[in-house]
Design a protein around this motif. Structure first.
Motif, PDB file in Angstrom:
ATOM      1  N   ARG A 169     -24.218   9.336  93.704  1.00 42.00           N
ATOM      2  CA  ARG A 169     -25.265   8.365  93.346  1.00 42.00           C
ATOM      3  C   ARG A 169     -26.445   9.133  92.752  1.00 42.00           C
ATOM      4  O   ARG A 169     -27.101   9.898  93.455  1.00 42.00           O
TER       5      ARG A 169
ATOM      6  N   GLU B 247     -18.158   1.816  92.560  1.00 35.79           N
ATOM      7  CA  GLU B 247     -18.458   2.945  93.432  1.00 35.79           C
ATOM      8  C   GLU B 247     -17.415   3.174  94.528  1.00 35.79           C
ATOM      9  O   GLU B 247     -17.228   4.310  94.983  1.00 35.79           O
TER      10      GLU B 247
ATOM     11  N   GLU C 271     -23.109   1.131  88.959  1.00 35.71           N
ATOM     12  CA  GLU C 271     -22.187   1.728  89.926  1.00 35.71           C
ATOM     13  C   GLU C 271     -21.279   0.676  90.564  1.00 35.71           C
ATOM     14  O   GLU C 271     -20.929   0.774  91.746  1.00 35.71           O
TER      15      GLU C 271
END
Length: 455
Positions: A259, A248, A245
């Protein structure tokens, strides 16, 4: 008293000028056994080494590698200068091997809220030398010989060799493009998994799936429904998830980053990977981290302590201070994370316009530093060679670097060997560049377009 010096066997043959004898000596001492470990077979080539070298050889505008060519925000630079120039001399020495106390503490607080978990900074957080080491630790610690690892194509190129080096077997499933709406450019959201095809990849040998959202190179941000599909299959088949990630905070057009560790049944089987390089525009600091349950991270710590062992202290301290500022400003307009996405969306839109004007067909990304562009229309200018082993996009970019001075990365590098040819009419650009760089790229594309019109 003179000391008689002893002659080596090599010197003896040289003194005698016995070339045949010396040649015999060299041949006998040369190592003939196989040197490299078997786990390196087939993973020696690297797209970055080849194209970074080529870009350095010619005067170019580099939209290839994924790094900003502008400075990080002032508060991040100031935190680093304070760490290296302040009175705390221990910031120049070793810190805790599994993460500087200040950094793991703030990461636990910050991400604990986002994941809906009470994170223990000592057992649920591991700091690594960038996300790259975090990934390496995942595969080395949790993948065994004979294990299968599902990789979603296109994928960041290190996933496949890391699985192989751990003794695992990569199993691929593709994001497949659907036609865009009439009159609109294709979006990364138009590339989707086929649920039945994905389900078929899960077997009794499946150990893990690698999830990268937002996805590099495509820029796709997986929806909640897509995440729930993956999560349900992981729970059903008792499979781990390595969730990369690193982008993100780089999400556009109001999209939401989900998530996967926050979904039901996933915390206990997910390792979440993050990067200060992508978070604070400091790719050279090489500070990354993993978040997850202690039952998984304890095995990553074993790999870490027996390989890298320790990450730079001052950089960790600076990242800790930067996260503290973001925690205080979270969700506010003053947040760097909010401002970063807004700024990069403008850069994305600029490059999209430039590519369209230049005759390419960009796929508008929902996130990341990157966008893919279809260069099929250029095959009249750079013909495809059906008998060549080199994918078209690779040859096209080499031609573009030499003849146009513009650097990109071939998208075929992000696919497994059987699928490279199906997607070798796409190339990847990085738009996280300063205005002067994007303007220089725009000028190249405009000139190129004019030259095509005049032909």
């Amino acid at each position: 008293m003179l000391r008689r010096s002893g002659l080596s066997l090599g010197q003896y043959f040289l003194r005698r000028k016995n070339r045949a004898g010396f040649s015999w000596y060299l041949n006998k001492t040369k190592m003939s056994r196989l040197v490299q470990a078997r786990r390196l077979e087939g993973v020696d080539k690297n797209v970055w080494v080849e194209f970074v070298k080529l870009a350095a050889t010619y005067p170019t505008v580099n939209l290839g590698q994924g790094f900003p060519d502008f400075p990080p925000p002032d508060f991040v630079k100031e935190a680093f200068m304070k760490a290296v120039g302040g009175e705390n001399i221990m910031l120049h020495q070793y810190t805790r091997a599994f993460g500087h106390p200040a950094l793991v503490t703030i990461l636990a607080r910050f991400f604990g809220k986002l994941l809906g978990q009470e994170l223990d900074p000592l057992t649920n957080v591991l700091v690594t030398v960038g996300a790259y080491e975090a990934l390496f630790c995942c595969f080395q610690a949790l993948v065994d010989e004979g294990d299968e690892v599902i990789i979603i194509e296109p994928f960041f190129d290190c996933y496949q060799p890391m699985v192989k080096m751990a003794g695992g077997t990569p199993v691929f499933v593709q994001l497949r493009p659907k036609a865009a709406e009439a009159g609109k450019l294709m979006s990364s959201g138009d590339w989707q998994l086929d649920p039945a095809e994905l389900a078929s990849r899960f077997t009794e040998r499946t150990k893990a799936i690698v999830l990268n959202s937002p996805n590099n190179p495509l820029g796709k941000v997986f929806t909640r429904e897509e995440m729930e599909l993956i999560a349900d299959l992981c729970v059903k088949h008792d499979v781990l998830c390595f969730s990369d990630e690193v982008y993100e905070w780089v999400v556009y057009d109001g999209k939401e980053h989900i998530r996967i560790a926050s979904l039901p049944g996933m915390w206990d089987r997910t390792i979440t990977i993050g990067s200060a390089g992508k978070t604070f525009s400091t790719t050279g600091w090489k500070v990354g981290w993993t978040l997850g349950p202690d039952r998984l991270l304890k095995h990553l710590r074993t790999v870490h302590q027996n390989s890298v062992y320790h990450c730079p202290t001052a950089a960790q301290e600076a990242v800790a201070q930067a996260f503290q500022r973001e925690l205080d400003n979270y969700g506010k307009q003053d947040s760097y994370f909010v401002q970063l996405a807004q700024e990069l969306q403008q850069k994305r839109d600029w490059l999209v316009r430039s590519l369209v004007a230049g005759g390419m067909k960009p796929i508008v990304p929902e996130g990341t530093y990157f966008l893919m562009a279809d260069v099929s229309e250029f095959k009249s200018e750079v013909p495809d060679l059906l008998d060549s082993d080199e994918p078209y996009d690779s040859r096209f970019i080499k031609w573009m670097i030499i003849n146009k001075g513009l650097v990109a990365i071939p998208v075929s590098a992000f696919y497994s060997t059987p699928h490279k040819r199906n997607f070798d009419h796409f190339i990847r650009f990085c738009f996280v560049k300063e205005e002067a760089t994007l303007k220089a790229a725009e000028d190249i594309l405009q000139q190129w377009s004019m030259e095509k019109t005049d032909q």
